[in-house]
Design a protein around this motif. Structure first.
Motif, PDB file in Angstrom:
ATOM      1  N   THR A  99       0.820  -1.206   0.000  1.00 52.51           N
ATOM      2  CA  THR A  99       0.000   0.000   0.000  1.00 52.51           C
ATOM      3  C   THR A  99       0.857   1.260   0.000  1.00 52.51           C
ATOM      4  O   THR A  99       0.448   2.285  -0.520  1.00 52.51           O
ATOM      5  N   LYS A 100       2.049   1.173   0.577  1.00 54.20           N
ATOM      6  CA  LYS A 100       2.919   2.342   0.656  1.00 54.20           C
ATOM      7  C   LYS A 100       3.902   2.423  -0.506  1.00 54.20           C
ATOM      8  O   LYS A 100       4.393   3.494  -0.826  1.00 54.20           O
ATOM      9  N   SER A 101       4.198   1.302  -1.084  1.00 52.67           N
ATOM     10  CA  SER A 101       5.091   1.283  -2.238  1.00 52.67           C
ATOM     11  C   SER A 101       4.504   0.308  -3.263  1.00 52.67           C
ATOM     12  O   SER A 101       3.781  -0.619  -2.896  1.00 52.67           O
ATOM     13  N   PRO A 102       4.821   0.518  -4.531  1.00 50.76           N
ATOM     14  CA  PRO A 102       4.239  -0.357  -5.549  1.00 50.76           C
ATOM     15  C   PRO A 102       4.817  -1.769  -5.505  1.00 50.76           C
ATOM     16  O   PRO A 102       5.941  -1.987  -5.042  1.00 50.76           O
ATOM     17  N   LEU A 103       4.035  -2.713  -5.983  1.00 46.42           N
ATOM     18  CA  LEU A 103       4.479  -4.096  -6.094  1.00 46.42           C
ATOM     19  C   LEU A 103       5.495  -4.200  -7.223  1.00 46.42           C
ATOM     20  O   LEU A 103       5.247  -3.753  -8.335  1.00 46.42           O
ATOM     21  N   THR A 104       6.651  -4.771  -6.903  1.00 48.32           N
ATOM     22  CA  THR A 104       7.715  -5.000  -7.889  1.00 48.32           C
ATOM     23  C   THR A 104       8.193  -6.443  -7.754  1.00 48.32           C
ATOM     24  O   THR A 104       7.850  -7.122  -6.788  1.00 48.32           O
ATOM     25  N   ARG A 133      12.097 -14.674 -12.661  1.00 49.13           N
ATOM     26  CA  ARG A 133      11.762 -15.471 -13.855  1.00 49.13           C
ATOM     27  C   ARG A 133      10.267 -15.766 -13.920  1.00 49.13           C
ATOM     28  O   ARG A 133       9.671 -15.768 -15.000  1.00 49.13           O
ATOM     29  N   ILE A 134       9.668 -16.049 -12.775  1.00 49.68           N
ATOM     30  CA  ILE A 134       8.226 -16.279 -12.741  1.00 49.68           C
ATOM     31  C   ILE A 134       7.490 -15.034 -13.232  1.00 49.68           C
ATOM     32  O   ILE A 134       6.569 -15.124 -14.047  1.00 49.68           O
ATOM     33  N   CYS A 135       7.886 -13.874 -12.744  1.00 52.84           N
ATOM     34  CA  CYS A 135       7.233 -12.623 -13.161  1.00 52.84           C
ATOM     35  C   CYS A 135       7.425 -12.375 -14.659  1.00 52.84           C
ATOM     36  O   CYS A 135       6.472 -11.986 -15.353  1.00 52.84           O
ATOM     37  N   ASP A 136       8.621 -12.599 -15.154  1.00 47.86           N
ATOM     38  CA  ASP A 136       8.860 -12.416 -16.590  1.00 47.86           C
ATOM     39  C   ASP A 136       8.015 -13.393 -17.400  1.00 47.86           C
ATOM     40  O   ASP A 136       7.460 -13.029 -18.450  1.00 47.86           O
ATOM     41  N   SER A 137       7.885 -14.626 -16.925  1.00 51.52           N
ATOM     42  CA  SER A 137       7.054 -15.623 -17.609  1.00 51.52           C
ATOM     43  C   SER A 137       5.588 -15.216 -17.569  1.00 51.52           C
ATOM     44  O   SER A 137       4.870 -15.340 -18.572  1.00 51.52           O
ATOM     45  N   ALA A 138       5.136 -14.736 -16.421  1.00 51.02           N
ATOM     46  CA  ALA A 138       3.742 -14.314 -16.287  1.00 51.02           C
ATOM     47  C   ALA A 138       3.437 -13.140 -17.219  1.00 51.02           C
ATOM     48  O   ALA A 138       2.354 -13.076 -17.814  1.00 51.02           O
ATOM     49  N   ASN A 150      11.314   2.698 -16.349  1.00 49.52           N
ATOM     50  CA  ASN A 150      12.546   1.952 -16.586  1.00 49.52           C
ATOM     51  C   ASN A 150      13.175   1.488 -15.280  1.00 49.52           C
ATOM     52  O   ASN A 150      12.910   2.033 -14.227  1.00 49.52           O
ATOM     53  N   GLY A 151      14.028   0.480 -15.390  1.00 49.15           N
ATOM     54  CA  GLY A 151      14.792   0.026 -14.238  1.00 49.15           C
ATOM     55  C   GLY A 151      14.304  -1.307 -13.698  1.00 49.15           C
ATOM     56  O   GLY A 151      13.318  -1.872 -14.160  1.00 49.15           O
ATOM     57  N   ASN A 152      15.035  -1.798 -12.702  1.00 45.34           N
ATOM     58  CA  ASN A 152      14.734  -3.088 -12.105  1.00 45.34           C
ATOM     59  C   ASN A 152      13.522  -3.057 -11.189  1.00 45.34           C
ATOM     60  O   ASN A 152      12.988  -4.089 -10.845  1.00 45.34           O
ATOM     61  N   ARG A 153      13.141  -1.906 -10.754  1.00 46.23           N
ATOM     62  CA  ARG A 153      12.054  -1.817  -9.789  1.00 46.23           C
ATOM     63  C   ARG A 153      10.779  -1.279 -10.434  1.00 46.23           C
ATOM     64  O   ARG A 153      10.085  -0.428  -9.872  1.00 46.23           O
ATOM     65  N   ARG A 154      10.485  -1.794 -11.617  1.00 51.44           N
ATOM     66  CA  ARG A 154       9.263  -1.388 -12.319  1.00 51.44           C
ATOM     67  C   ARG A 154       8.050  -1.977 -11.614  1.00 51.44           C
ATOM     68  O   ARG A 154       7.995  -3.182 -11.368  1.00 51.44           O
ATOM     69  N   PRO A 155       7.080  -1.144 -11.311  1.00 47.86           N
ATOM     70  CA  PRO A 155       5.859  -1.666 -10.705  1.00 47.86           C
ATOM     71  C   PRO A 155       5.177  -2.664 -11.644  1.00 47.86           C
ATOM     72  O   PRO A 155       5.237  -2.533 -12.867  1.00 47.86           O
ATOM     73  N   LEU A 156       4.555  -3.676 -11.033  1.00 46.66           N
ATOM     74  CA  LEU A 156       3.815  -4.658 -11.814  1.00 46.66           C
ATOM     75  C   LEU A 156       2.424  -4.787 -11.242  1.00 46.66           C
ATOM     76  O   LEU A 156       2.166  -4.422 -10.097  1.00 46.66           O
TER      77      LEU A 156
END
Length: 193
Positions: A99-104, A133-138, A150-156
């Protein structure tokens, strides 16, 4: 008469009841896992049948998403999505974690490792890699979407396709649990007493 005293007989009956419950639990757990794989296949495979025949990347991603860890991760992503209202979780005594930060991917990995009790740095790193890898597959199968940031901490976020999969899986699981608790499975009900 079997020659056992009352307390020995009670102990044996309790032990047999416990064994019956443990077996029932194991069967239910296996059936719940099977339900996820079956529903996942029914919903996802037809949409990507051509890609899966010709692209090894899709085959690997598909197999990765059929695992228990994937199911756990996708369930968290779904619960955090716009498709699961906060008041529904509140009514169940649950909350959204992000709730305070986005899901990454990183946040999901950290949460998963904490919930799994992983503390060894090598195990945490391996699990984080697996969850990435699971997230990339999803995302490849349209179950989650990444923001354009951009970046490694992109919200999903979970998509409507993920919502459909999770609803079908978990509604079917409710039916399984109800069938175990129903009168048709009298030995289980007796063992639970």
């Amino acid at each position: 008469m079997n020659g056992l005293g009352p307390s020995e007989q009670e102990h044996r009956e309790t032990e047999r009841s416990s064994i019956a419950l443990a077996i029932a639990s194991a069967q239910l757990t296996a059936e719940i896992a099977r339900t996820y794989r079956v529903v996942f296949e029914e919903v996802v495979r037809p949409v990507f049948a051509n890609e899966m025949r010709s692209d090894i990347k899709f085959k690997g991603a598909y197999n990765r998403l059929r695992t228990r860890t994937s199911q756990d991760c996708l369930t968290v992503i779904w619960k955090e999505s716009e498709f699961v209202p906060r008041d529904v979780l509140d009514s169940m005594g649950l909350t959204k974690h992000f709730t305070k930060s986005p899901l990454t991917k990183n946040g999901l990995g950290t949460l998963y490792c904490r919930q799994a009790g992983l503390s060894d740095p090598d195990e945490v790193k391996a699990m984080q890699t697996n969850i990435n890898r699971i997230c990339d597959s999803a995302a490849l199968f349209g179950l989650i979407a990444f923001s354009n940031k951009n970046g490694n901490r992109r919200p999903l976020s979970g998509t409507s396709r993920l919502h459909d999969v999770m609803m079908k899986v978990h509604i079917e699981n409710v039916r399984l649990i109800e069938s175990v608790a129903s009168e048709r499975r009298t030995p289980l009900r007796e063992a639970a007493k």
